[in-house]
Design a protein around this motif. Structure first.
Motif, PDB file in Angstrom:
ATOM      1  N   SER A  66      26.245  35.578 -19.661  1.00 19.71           N
ATOM      2  CA  SER A  66      26.265  35.780 -21.107  1.00 19.71           C
ATOM      3  C   SER A  66      25.210  34.890 -21.763  1.00 19.71           C
ATOM      4  CB  SER A  66      27.640  35.424 -21.666  1.00 19.71           C
ATOM      5  OG  SER A  66      27.861  34.019 -21.546  1.00 19.71           O
ATOM      6  N   LYS A  67      24.951  35.127 -23.037  1.00 15.10           N
ATOM      7  CA  LYS A  67      24.002  34.284 -23.777  1.00 15.10           C
ATOM      8  C   LYS A  67      24.467  32.836 -23.768  1.00 15.10           C
ATOM      9  CE  LYS A  67      22.155  37.766 -26.900  1.00 15.10           C
ATOM     10  NZ  LYS A  67      21.971  38.188 -28.283  1.00 15.10           N
ATOM     11  N   GLU A  84      16.702  39.253 -26.567  1.00 15.09           N
ATOM     12  CA  GLU A  84      15.782  38.577 -25.671  1.00 15.09           C
ATOM     13  C   GLU A  84      15.684  37.078 -25.961  1.00 15.09           C
ATOM     14  OE1 GLU A  84      12.177  40.930 -24.753  1.00 15.09           O
ATOM     15  OE2 GLU A  84      11.116  39.159 -25.461  1.00 15.09           O
ATOM     16  N   PHE A  85      15.638  36.286 -24.885  1.00 21.91           N
ATOM     17  CA  PHE A  85      15.360  34.854 -24.959  1.00 21.91           C
ATOM     18  C   PHE A  85      14.042  34.612 -24.241  1.00 21.91           C
ATOM     19  CE2 PHE A  85      19.948  32.899 -25.037  1.00 21.91           C
ATOM     20  CZ  PHE A  85      20.163  33.443 -26.288  1.00 21.91           C
ATOM     21  N   GLY A  86      13.263  33.653 -24.734  1.00 19.28           N
ATOM     22  CA  GLY A  86      12.024  33.283 -24.084  1.00 19.28           C
ATOM     23  C   GLY A  86      11.947  31.778 -23.877  1.00 19.28           C
ATOM     24  N   TYR A  87      11.610  31.367 -22.662  1.00 20.60           N
ATOM     25  CA  TYR A  87      11.452  29.956 -22.312  1.00 20.60           C
ATOM     26  C   TYR A  87      10.023  29.718 -21.846  1.00 20.60           C
ATOM     27  CZ  TYR A  87      16.518  29.620 -22.477  1.00 20.60           C
ATOM     28  OH  TYR A  87      17.824  29.648 -22.896  1.00 20.60           O
ATOM     29  N   TYR A  88       9.343  28.759 -22.452  1.00 13.59           N
ATOM     30  CA  TYR A  88       7.994  28.392 -22.065  1.00 13.59           C
ATOM     31  C   TYR A  88       8.066  27.603 -20.760  1.00 13.59           C
ATOM     32  CZ  TYR A  88       3.349  26.275 -22.383  1.00 13.59           C
ATOM     33  OH  TYR A  88       2.067  25.866 -22.125  1.00 13.59           O
ATOM     34  N   LYS A 104      16.342  39.310 -20.821  1.00 12.91           N
ATOM     35  CA  LYS A 104      16.770  40.400 -21.704  1.00 12.91           C
ATOM     36  C   LYS A 104      18.273  40.618 -21.575  1.00 12.91           C
ATOM     37  CE  LYS A 104      12.343  42.550 -21.952  1.00 12.91           C
ATOM     38  NZ  LYS A 104      11.696  43.641 -22.583  1.00 12.91           N
ATOM     39  N   PHE A 105      18.896  40.918 -22.718  1.00 13.60           N
ATOM     40  CA  PHE A 105      20.338  41.120 -22.808  1.00 13.60           C
ATOM     41  C   PHE A 105      20.657  42.538 -23.260  1.00 13.60           C
ATOM     42  CE2 PHE A 105      19.413  36.685 -23.687  1.00 13.60           C
ATOM     43  CZ  PHE A 105      20.327  36.012 -22.893  1.00 13.60           C
ATOM     44  N   ASN A 106      21.818  43.035 -22.817  1.00 14.20           N
ATOM     45  CA  ASN A 106      22.280  44.334 -23.310  1.00 14.20           C
ATOM     46  C   ASN A 106      23.000  44.133 -24.647  1.00 14.20           C
ATOM     47  OD1 ASN A 106      24.904  43.455 -22.706  1.00 14.20           O
ATOM     48  ND2 ASN A 106      25.079  44.700 -20.865  1.00 14.20           N
ATOM     49  N   GLU A 107      23.552  45.205 -25.180  1.00 12.48           N
ATOM     50  CA  GLU A 107      24.216  45.141 -26.487  1.00 12.48           C
ATOM     51  C   GLU A 107      25.462  44.254 -26.483  1.00 12.48           C
ATOM     52  OE1 GLU A 107      25.718  48.324 -24.010  1.00 12.48           O
ATOM     53  OE2 GLU A 107      23.709  48.000 -24.761  1.00 12.48           O
ATOM     54  N   THR A 112      20.591  41.571 -18.354  1.00 10.85           N
ATOM     55  CA  THR A 112      20.356  42.765 -17.539  1.00 10.85           C
ATOM     56  C   THR A 112      19.038  42.674 -16.779  1.00 10.85           C
ATOM     57  OG1 THR A 112      19.296  43.871 -19.424  1.00 10.85           O
ATOM     58  CG2 THR A 112      21.662  44.279 -19.082  1.00 10.85           C
ATOM     59  N   TYR A 113      18.153  41.781 -17.237  1.00 13.70           N
ATOM     60  CA  TYR A 113      16.809  41.738 -16.671  1.00 13.70           C
ATOM     61  C   TYR A 113      16.171  40.402 -17.023  1.00 13.70           C
ATOM     62  CZ  TYR A 113      11.807  42.958 -16.386  1.00 13.70           C
ATOM     63  OH  TYR A 113      10.469  42.977 -16.094  1.00 13.70           O
ATOM     64  N   PHE A 114      15.359  39.875 -16.130  1.00 15.93           N
ATOM     65  CA  PHE A 114      14.543  38.713 -16.458  1.00 15.93           C
ATOM     66  C   PHE A 114      13.199  38.834 -15.759  1.00 15.93           C
ATOM     67  CE2 PHE A 114      16.695  37.348 -12.632  1.00 15.93           C
ATOM     68  CZ  PHE A 114      15.732  36.626 -11.943  1.00 15.93           C
ATOM     69  N   LYS A 115      12.189  38.202 -16.335  1.00 14.70           N
ATOM     70  CA  LYS A 115      10.839  38.312 -15.807  1.00 14.70           C
ATOM     71  C   LYS A 115      10.102  37.004 -16.036  1.00 14.70           C
ATOM     72  CE  LYS A 115       7.123  40.400 -17.885  1.00 14.70           C
ATOM     73  NZ  LYS A 115       6.416  41.478 -18.535  1.00 14.70           N
TER      74      LYS A 115
END
Length: 119
Positions: A66-67, A84-88, A104-107, A112-115
């Motif tokens: 979860s978030k 979406e969360f972004g970490y430098y 990336k998060f679903n509703e 659900t995904y990270f890159k």
């Protein structure tokens, strides 16, 4: 001819991996949540988050979290919106490249995904 090409690719792949290992681009630094959260982009720690990425990906299943769980693990993201969360990640030890981790998060607020992006 097909076998020769296979062997050439195999040898090239092995040499590439050995080269990365010898130049320090593949690291085995253990992920440390507190160090990640308290990281600052200083000369002594430019690549700390990069160095911990393999351990984070291999030892912490991000998908399904979860978030709240992501924030507990990685801290407050540098960028965020509803999905979406972004970490430098700082410097990548490959020239002047830097990068980021995008989650990336679903509703329902579940990963659900990270890159990992480098550039």
């Amino acid at each position: 001819m097909g076998k020769v090409i296979k062997y050439v690719f195999l040898i090239f792949g092995m040499l590439t991996l050995i080269g990365f290992a010898l130049t320090g681009n593949i690291t085995h630094k253990q992920f440390d949540s507190e160090k990640w959260k308290n990281w600052s982009e200083s000369e002594s720690e430019w690549s700390l988050r990069w160095d911990m990425m393999n351990s984070l990906r291999n030892n912490h299943e991000l998908k399904g979290k979860s978030k709240t769980e992501i924030i507990e693990l990685l801290g407050i993201p540098e960028t965020k919106n509803e999905s979406e969360f972004g970490y430098y990640l700082g410097m990548s030890k490959r020239g002047i490249n830097t990068g980021s981790l995008t989650i990336k998060f679903n509703e329902k607020g579940i990963v659900t995904y990270f890159k990992v992006w480098q550039g």
